[in-house]
Every structure is written in C-alpha cells, then in structure tokens.
Design an enzyme around this catalytic site. Structure first.
Site, PDB file in Angstrom:
ATOM      1  N   SER A  69       0.814  -1.213   0.000  1.00  0.00           N
ATOM      2  CA  SER A  69       0.000   0.000   0.000  1.00  0.00           C
ATOM      3  C   SER A  69       0.850   1.266   0.000  1.00  0.00           C
ATOM      4  O   SER A  69       0.403   2.319  -0.443  1.00  0.00           O
ATOM      5  CB  SER A  69      -0.924  -0.003   1.218  1.00  0.00           C
ATOM      6  OG  SER A  69      -0.156  -0.056   2.414  1.00  0.00           O
ATOM      7  N   VAL A  70       2.083   1.165   0.491  1.00  0.00           N
ATOM      8  CA  VAL A  70       2.955   2.343   0.604  1.00  0.00           C
ATOM      9  C   VAL A  70       3.940   2.449  -0.553  1.00  0.00           C
ATOM     10  O   VAL A  70       4.214   3.544  -1.041  1.00  0.00           O
ATOM     11  CB  VAL A  70       3.728   2.314   1.941  1.00  0.00           C
ATOM     12  CG1 VAL A  70       4.797   3.407   1.996  1.00  0.00           C
ATOM     13  CG2 VAL A  70       2.770   2.459   3.114  1.00  0.00           C
ATOM     14  N   ASP A 190       6.209  -4.485  12.369  1.00  0.00           N
ATOM     15  CA  ASP A 190       5.450  -5.217  11.338  1.00  0.00           C
ATOM     16  C   ASP A 190       6.253  -6.408  10.823  1.00  0.00           C
ATOM     17  O   ASP A 190       6.385  -6.614   9.616  1.00  0.00           O
ATOM     18  CB  ASP A 190       5.069  -4.287  10.183  1.00  0.00           C
ATOM     19  CG  ASP A 190       3.985  -4.883   9.275  1.00  0.00           C
ATOM     20  OD1 ASP A 190       3.257  -5.799   9.730  1.00  0.00           O
ATOM     21  OD2 ASP A 190       3.867  -4.440   8.119  1.00  0.00           O
TER      22      ASP A 190
END
EC number: 2.7.11.1
Length: 342
Positions: A69-70, A190
């Site tokens: 997503s980044v 993460d």
C-alpha cells in the site's frame, strides 16, 4: 558544464532540499538524533545518501519484486540492487521515515547491516514520472536503494518444506536481528514472513516503514493482524516483545507451511482462501487473544511429533521473556545449526 548537465544539477539540488524539508516536517526528533551522530545538517545528510548513478534518468526499473500500500520494489539494472518507490507523492514521507530508521541502524552497526541480519541500505535516489508512471507530471519522490535479495520467507514456506537445519538457520538469523534491534532501541512493528527476505540460506529483516525508536512518539499501528501479539488487539503499542512474538509466528509458518491461523480459518469456512469478512476478522482477533498460537496453528499430531524440539524452542517467543533471553536463544540456535551441519 553543458546546459543539460546544469539543468540536471539544478533538479538534483531542488530534490535534495525538498527531501530535507520533508524529513524535518515528518521526523524532526529522529532526524536530530541521526544528524547528531553524523555531525551534519539536513541537506548535507540527504546529499550524503544521494545515489546520482541511479537517480534522475540514470537508471532503469527492470521488474517488480513486490508491491504494497505504501511502496513498490523494483529490480535495478544488473539485479544487484533494488529500488523501493512510494506509490504516490503522499506516501513519500513514510519512506523518508524508513530512510532515517535505516540510517540510525547503520550508525549502530558501523555500516555493516548485513552482519546484523538487516537488509543493507545503500542510499536514496530521486524518481519522477519518466521512470514511474504512477506519479503525476512534475512530481519527484525519494526512493530507497537496497540490496536485492532472492526471495521472501513467505515464498520459501509456500514453495517447499524446509529442513530442520535450515529452520534453525532462519531462527538464528531472526534472533540475531531481534537482538540488534533491541540494542539499537528500535521496534520494527510489522515483522511477518513477507518482510523477512532471504538470500542463499540467510534471512534478513526488511521494511521499516512501521518502525520506531523506543523513546520517540509512537507510530500509528500498522501491524498485520495475523502477526499481532494479544496485547496489540487490546490497543497496545508495538514493543520489543511484540516483535519477538511476530518473529515466532514467522518461524511457526515455516513448520506449518501456512500463514498464521490460515489453515484453521480455511477449515472453519470450508474455503481455500481467506474471506476477509467482518465475521472472519472477529474470529481471528478472538483466536489471537487466546495467546496460544501453537495450539491454533499446529493442527496435526504428526507435525507435533516431527517438530517437537523446534516447537519447544518456539514456545518461549509467545510468553514474557527475561532481558537476556535473546542472547541465550541465539547461543542455542547457533548450537543447533552446528549440529545439523554434520
């Protein structure tokens, strides 16, 4: 200097200043810490990281290695390096935060990140729409220049079962990386199989977009749900202990050959793929909160029997541990690697 060279130099200086201002807005505290050790200013720091040979049309993207997503990660040139590019200008500060985390870790490691089982970081390049079509015209974004790895731990367990000797090598590498992060006062935030990269037989931690230095303001929680420790479900912040818990789930996935809780979820829903429904999410959160990932992931007696020693070792990852635990685990995993070498 030719007119073209002057124009390129001006673009480079403009990008350096732009990235330095982004860093000051996004991460003033961490930037000050890194600059203090480097004994330099913001623009000089960015210029010191600058990889001109892979910036502003001097390089080409060959193929996508992964996308999130980044950012997307591309192979560069002859394949020795990879470039991590933000998916939009809006995501650029997130990658610059990762640049600062890498810089802090490189300072702690004396520049030898690979020896600490962290993917080596080689600097920053500038990317425009000419190189990356998802950007708008006139936009320039920072990209991380990283050492290219062979694959991810997720791909490893999906491709084939690992030997016990290889399992202990991965365990040793992850424990070494965790110990280094603790010494460096960094919480990854993460850890998952997709963020553990593999080269040859060795594993390296990657993707520090969610990472934080311990005494800094906490980052927004972006931990992947399946890799959350029970305390995170209740709204807690990532810590060294939650990193250890997530690393344990990575090693458990190498035994089960499923991502955490995936096999039980598939059996429950009679589906070969996760549904991502609200009901499924609530079930997953409830399973995580039980605090017994081995029970909910090792679903056959055969696996228990074949991996008894490794599962006994892993149980320690899922309960509170003493400060010196990682040192003892590293010594034990090193001994097991040596045993399996014969």
């Amino acid at each position: 200097m030719s007119a073209w060279a002057s124009q390129e130099a001006a673009k480079e200086e403009e990008a350096v200043g732009d990235f330095a201002r982004m860093l000051e807005r996004r991460d003033a505290g961490l930037l000050a810490r890194v600059l203090s050790r480097a004994q330099t200013g913001p623009e000089a720091y960015v210029r010191g990281l600058w990889r001109a040979e892979v910036g502003l049309e001097r390089w080409r993207l060959t193929r996508v290695l992964g996308c999130g997503s980044v950012a997307c990660v591309f192979e560069l040139g002859d394949g020795a390096l990879a470039l991590k590019v933000p998916t939009s200008r809006r995501k650029a500060p997130v990658l610059l935060h990762e640049v600062l985390i890498y810089s802090h870790l490189a300072q702690q490691a004396g520049g030898r990140l690979a020896e600490r089982h962290v993917v080596p970081f080689h600097g920053v390049a500038a990317v425009t729409r000419r190189e990356y079509r998802r950007l708008r015209g006139g936009e320039v974004v920072p990209a991380l220049v990283l050492e290219r790895m062979d694959t991810t731990l997720e791909a490893v367990h999906r491709r084939a079962a690992v030997s016990k000797g290889q399992w202990w090598r991965y365990a040793r590498d992850l424990v070494a990386a965790l110990q280094f992060l603790r010494e460096s006062c960094v919480v990854h935030g993460d850890i998952k199989t997709a963020n553990v990269l593999v080269r040859g037989q060795d594993a390296f931690l990657a993707d520090f977009t969610s990472a934080a230095v311990c005494d800094a303001a906490p980052e927004p929680l972006t931990t992947t749900l399946e890799y959350c420790a029970p305390g995170l479900i209740g709204g807690g912040q990532p810590t060294h202990s939650t990193d250890v818990y997530a690393a344990g789930l990575c090693l458990l996935a190498l035994i089960t050959r499923f991502e955490p809780f995936r096999e039980l979820s598939m059996m429950k829903s009679h589906s070969s793929a996760p549904t991502h429904s609200l009901h499924e999410t609530q079930w997953l959160m409830n399973a995580i909160s039980k605090g017994d990932p081995i029970k909910y992931n090792v679903l056959s007696q055969d696996l228990y029997d074949r991996w008894a020693e490794e599962l006994h070792f892993l149980r320690r990852f899922f309960v509170p541990a003493a400060q010196d635990a990682l040192s003892r685990w590293l010594a034990e995993s090193n001994a097991r690697v040596a045993e399996h070498a014969f």
